[in-house]
Design a protein around this motif. Structure first.
Motif, PDB file in Angstrom:
ATOM      1  N   GLU A  37       0.829  -1.195   0.000  1.00 25.27           N
ATOM      2  CA  GLU A  37       0.000   0.000   0.000  1.00 25.27           C
ATOM      3  C   GLU A  37       0.876   1.263   0.000  1.00 25.27           C
ATOM      4  N   GLU A  38       2.056   1.187   0.618  1.00 25.99           N
ATOM      5  CA  GLU A  38       2.983   2.319   0.611  1.00 25.99           C
ATOM      6  C   GLU A  38       3.385   2.674  -0.812  1.00 25.99           C
ATOM      7  N   MET A  41       0.515   4.252  -2.778  1.00 28.78           N
ATOM      8  CA  MET A  41       0.282   5.656  -2.431  1.00 28.78           C
ATOM      9  C   MET A  41       1.401   6.558  -2.935  1.00 28.78           C
ATOM     10  N   SER A 140       4.635   6.812   5.709  1.00 25.56           N
ATOM     11  CA  SER A 140       3.687   6.180   6.615  1.00 25.56           C
ATOM     12  C   SER A 140       2.421   7.033   6.758  1.00 25.56           C
ATOM     13  N   THR A 143       0.384   6.796   3.601  1.00 27.53           N
ATOM     14  CA  THR A 143      -0.290   5.500   3.492  1.00 27.53           C
ATOM     15  C   THR A 143      -1.560   5.453   4.322  1.00 27.53           C
ATOM     16  N   ALA A 146      -4.785   5.915   2.466  1.00 28.28           N
ATOM     17  CA  ALA A 146      -5.201   4.896   1.498  1.00 28.28           C
ATOM     18  C   ALA A 146      -6.544   4.282   1.861  1.00 28.28           C
TER      19      ALA A 146
END
Length: 184
Positions: A37-38, A41, A140, A143, A146
């Motif tokens: 997911e990092e 994004m 972070s 993310t 998200a």
């Protein structure tokens, strides 16, 4: 059975004061099963930073000969090549020979710092290459925005990105590791 991509939708409003670009768009991002997911994004953030009507996501991790995001010209040439992570030098060299401008967005300090120390002298030879690093804390925070359906507002001025949704407001600044056309 093969895993399928997870689809994310992002409705974005971009006000880039540095480039005098103002865009409202709905983007569809396919998150590859092996993509974090990092990374997803950061890919979205890279699109926001370079936003224009011709900028598109590619097949990304599914295609070795394409970047994450690119902008093609009317003749099918590549004006902008945007990649993420820590690609090998051959990939960067190939991108620089195929595109007018190459942007590389790196992340993950533990891996990025040694990679940069190892490759910076050779990469500095490419006049059309810009490399930016996003620190772990900012990634972070990014993310946390998200979700499968996002509504984001991005304002960019003097290289700073203010990104927000209904509940969060972030200030993001990349560390510039290499800037195209400016070599020391």
């Amino acid at each position: 059975m093969a895993l399928k991509a997870t689809i994310y939708k992002a409705t974005v409003n971009v006000a880039d004061m540095d480039r005098n670009v103002f865009i409202d768009n709905t983007l569809t991002l396919a998150r590859h099963p092996s993509e974090t997911e990092e990374r997803l994004m950061l890919r979205l953030l890279a699109w926001l930073v370079h936003a224009n009507e011709r900028l598109t996501f590619t097949r990304g991790l599914s295609a070795e000969d394409e970047p994450e995001v690119w902008q093609l010209n009317d003749h099918g040439g590549i004006d902008v090549w945007i990649d993420l992570g820590l690609p090998d030098e051959r990939r960067i060299k190939k991108a620089c020979s195929r595109s007018q401008h190459v942007w590389l967005y790196t992340y993950n300090w533990r891996a990025a710092q040694p990679w940069w120390q190892q490759h910076q002298n050779k990469l500095a030879q490419h006049d059309n290459l810009t490399i930016r690093y996003l620190n772990d804390e900012q990634l972070s925070a990014l993310t946390r925005l998200a979700s499968r359906s996002m509504m984001l507002q991005a304002t960019i001025q003097d290289g700073t990105i203010w990104l927000s949704d209904d509940n969060n407001h972030l200030e993001i600044q990349f560390e510039q590791w290499l800037e195209a056309g400016k070599r020391t």
